[in-house]
Design a protein around this motif. Structure first.
Motif, PDB file in Angstrom:
ATOM      1  N   UNK A 162       0.838  -1.204   0.000  1.00 32.11           N
ATOM      2  CA  UNK A 162       0.000   0.000   0.000  1.00 32.11           C
ATOM      3  C   UNK A 162       0.871   1.252   0.000  1.00 32.11           C
ATOM      4  N   UNK A 163       1.940   1.225   0.759  1.00 33.17           N
ATOM      5  CA  UNK A 163       2.847   2.379   0.795  1.00 33.17           C
ATOM      6  C   UNK A 163       3.406   2.673  -0.597  1.00 33.17           C
ATOM      7  N   UNK A 164       3.761   1.637  -1.326  1.00 32.56           N
ATOM      8  CA  UNK A 164       4.294   1.824  -2.675  1.00 32.56           C
ATOM      9  C   UNK A 164       3.247   2.439  -3.600  1.00 32.56           C
ATOM     10  N   UNK A 165       2.041   1.905  -3.563  1.00 31.63           N
ATOM     11  CA  UNK A 165       0.973   2.402  -4.433  1.00 31.63           C
ATOM     12  C   UNK A 165       0.586   3.836  -4.057  1.00 31.63           C
ATOM     13  N   UNK A 166       0.607   4.148  -2.762  1.00 30.12           N
ATOM     14  CA  UNK A 166       0.164   5.457  -2.283  1.00 30.12           C
ATOM     15  C   UNK A 166       1.079   6.601  -2.722  1.00 30.12           C
ATOM     16  N   UNK A 167       2.251   6.289  -3.233  1.00 26.11           N
ATOM     17  CA  UNK A 167       3.135   7.346  -3.729  1.00 26.11           C
ATOM     18  C   UNK A 167       2.526   8.060  -4.935  1.00 26.11           C
ATOM     19  N   UNK A 168       1.701   7.342  -5.686  1.00 23.01           N
ATOM     20  CA  UNK A 168       1.156   7.910  -6.918  1.00 23.01           C
ATOM     21  C   UNK A 168      -0.358   7.801  -7.013  1.00 23.01           C
ATOM     22  N   UNK A 169      -1.013   7.356  -5.960  1.00 22.46           N
ATOM     23  CA  UNK A 169      -2.466   7.163  -5.999  1.00 22.46           C
ATOM     24  C   UNK A 169      -3.084   7.604  -4.679  1.00 22.46           C
TER      25      UNK A 169
ATOM     26  N   UNK B  17       0.013  -6.453  -5.499  1.00 17.86           N
ATOM     27  CA  UNK B  17       0.602  -5.134  -5.695  1.00 17.86           C
ATOM     28  C   UNK B  17       0.898  -4.809  -7.142  1.00 17.86           C
ATOM     29  N   UNK B  18       1.612  -5.657  -7.898  1.00 18.33           N
ATOM     30  CA  UNK B  18       1.885  -5.298  -9.289  1.00 18.33           C
ATOM     31  C   UNK B  18       0.629  -5.254 -10.152  1.00 18.33           C
ATOM     32  N   UNK B  19      -0.344  -6.075  -9.847  1.00 14.33           N
ATOM     33  CA  UNK B  19      -1.584  -6.091 -10.613  1.00 14.33           C
ATOM     34  C   UNK B  19      -2.400  -4.804 -10.388  1.00 14.33           C
ATOM     35  N   UNK B  20      -2.438  -4.375  -9.140  1.00 11.50           N
ATOM     36  CA  UNK B  20      -3.156  -3.126  -8.831  1.00 11.50           C
ATOM     37  C   UNK B  20      -2.440  -1.944  -9.465  1.00 11.50           C
ATOM     38  N   UNK B  21      -1.134  -1.910  -9.347  1.00  9.57           N
ATOM     39  CA  UNK B  21      -0.361  -0.818  -9.923  1.00  9.57           C
ATOM     40  C   UNK B  21      -0.588  -0.711 -11.431  1.00  9.57           C
ATOM     41  N   UNK B  22      -0.598  -1.859 -12.086  1.00  9.59           N
ATOM     42  CA  UNK B  22      -0.825  -1.868 -13.541  1.00  9.59           C
ATOM     43  C   UNK B  22      -2.238  -1.391 -13.865  1.00  9.59           C
ATOM     44  N   UNK B  23      -3.222  -1.844 -13.073  1.00  7.15           N
ATOM     45  CA  UNK B  23      -4.600  -1.444 -13.322  1.00  7.15           C
ATOM     46  C   UNK B  23      -4.800   0.063 -13.177  1.00  7.15           C
ATOM     47  N   UNK B  24      -4.061   0.657 -12.244  1.00 10.23           N
ATOM     48  CA  UNK B  24      -4.184   2.103 -12.019  1.00 10.23           C
ATOM     49  C   UNK B  24      -3.269   2.923 -12.927  1.00 10.23           C
ATOM     50  N   UNK B  25      -2.491   2.234 -13.738  1.00  9.60           N
ATOM     51  CA  UNK B  25      -1.598   2.929 -14.653  1.00  9.60           C
ATOM     52  C   UNK B  25      -0.419   3.581 -13.981  1.00  9.60           C
TER      53      UNK B  25
END
Length: 217
Positions: A98-105, A208-216
């Motif tokens: 979540x911390x990784x994704x939250x940098x850009x979302x 994590x990688x799947x969510x990141x890809x889905x959110x672009x």
């Protein structure tokens, strides 16, 4: 279906954000529930025997083996959430992902629990460093996710362990990227199949990688 009025109030308190949106369930997605709850029940003189994915009818008195009354099960669940900081821990890999994704979302936590537990959960999440906005709802999650997205055509991803919550999101936000994640994958056998269009993930390392890809991202 309308949005929970209290959930709407909580959403309106959030700052405007037009970044990609990730909405996350809490119990058995971010915080462990089904593993610590049986240990908690034993301390209270009960045991959990899961023959289905529900608590009612699956909680028994240790003393006499009788099924716990519905009101007693509700009381036990309430007291568990009142003392959640003593029992619930973070699901493996969740905090880092979540911390990784939250940098850009934008990340928002949306939990289906009585609103009276919100302050307790907020304090505990803050204590363990999960300071993302927290919303509680006592109604379907789809309308809340639609409102969270707002009028901005931004990507949305939603992660939950309950198929009906994912179905609700699919109804109100048809283009949302939906992920079914469970802290205890053995319990999938008790659930109906997820809807078409829902991605099943095994854990946060897979998600994590799947969510990141889905959110672009």
């Amino acid at each position: 279906m309308s949005i929970d009025p209290e959930t709407l109030r909580q959403i309106e308190e959030l700052s405007h954000d037009d970044r990609p949106l990730l909405v996350l369930d809490v119990d058995d997605v971010i915080l462990e529930f089904i593993r610590p709850f049986p240990r908690y029940l034993e301390k209270q003189g009960f045991r959990l025997e899961l023959g289905s994915f529900r608590l009612q009818g699956n909680v028994f008195h240790l003393e006499n083996g009788e099924v716990a009354e519905a009101d007693r099960v509700r009381e036990l669940l309430t007291s568990f959430f009142d003392s959640q900081s003593a029992w619930q821990t973070v699901t493996d890999g969740a905090a880092e992902a979540i911390e990784t994704i939250a940098r850009d979302a934008e990340v928002v936590l949306l939990t289906a629990m009585p609103h009276r537990h919100r302050d307790t959960r907020r304090r505990y999440l803050d204590e363990i460093g999960l300071t993302y906005p927290l919303l509680t709802t006592e109604m379907a999650k789809g309308p809340a996710i639609m409102r969270l997205r707002g009028d901005v055509a931004r990507p949305v991803a939603f992660v939950d362990d309950m198929p009906h919550n994912l179905t609700s999101a699919q109804e109100y936000v048809p283009d949302a990227h939906l992920f079914h994640l469970m802290a205890e994958n053995d319990l999938r056998k008790f659930l109906p199949p997820v809807s078409d269009g829902v991605t099943v993930v095994e854990d946060w390392h897979d998600a994590r990688p799947r969510i990141s890809a889905a959110l672009g991202l």
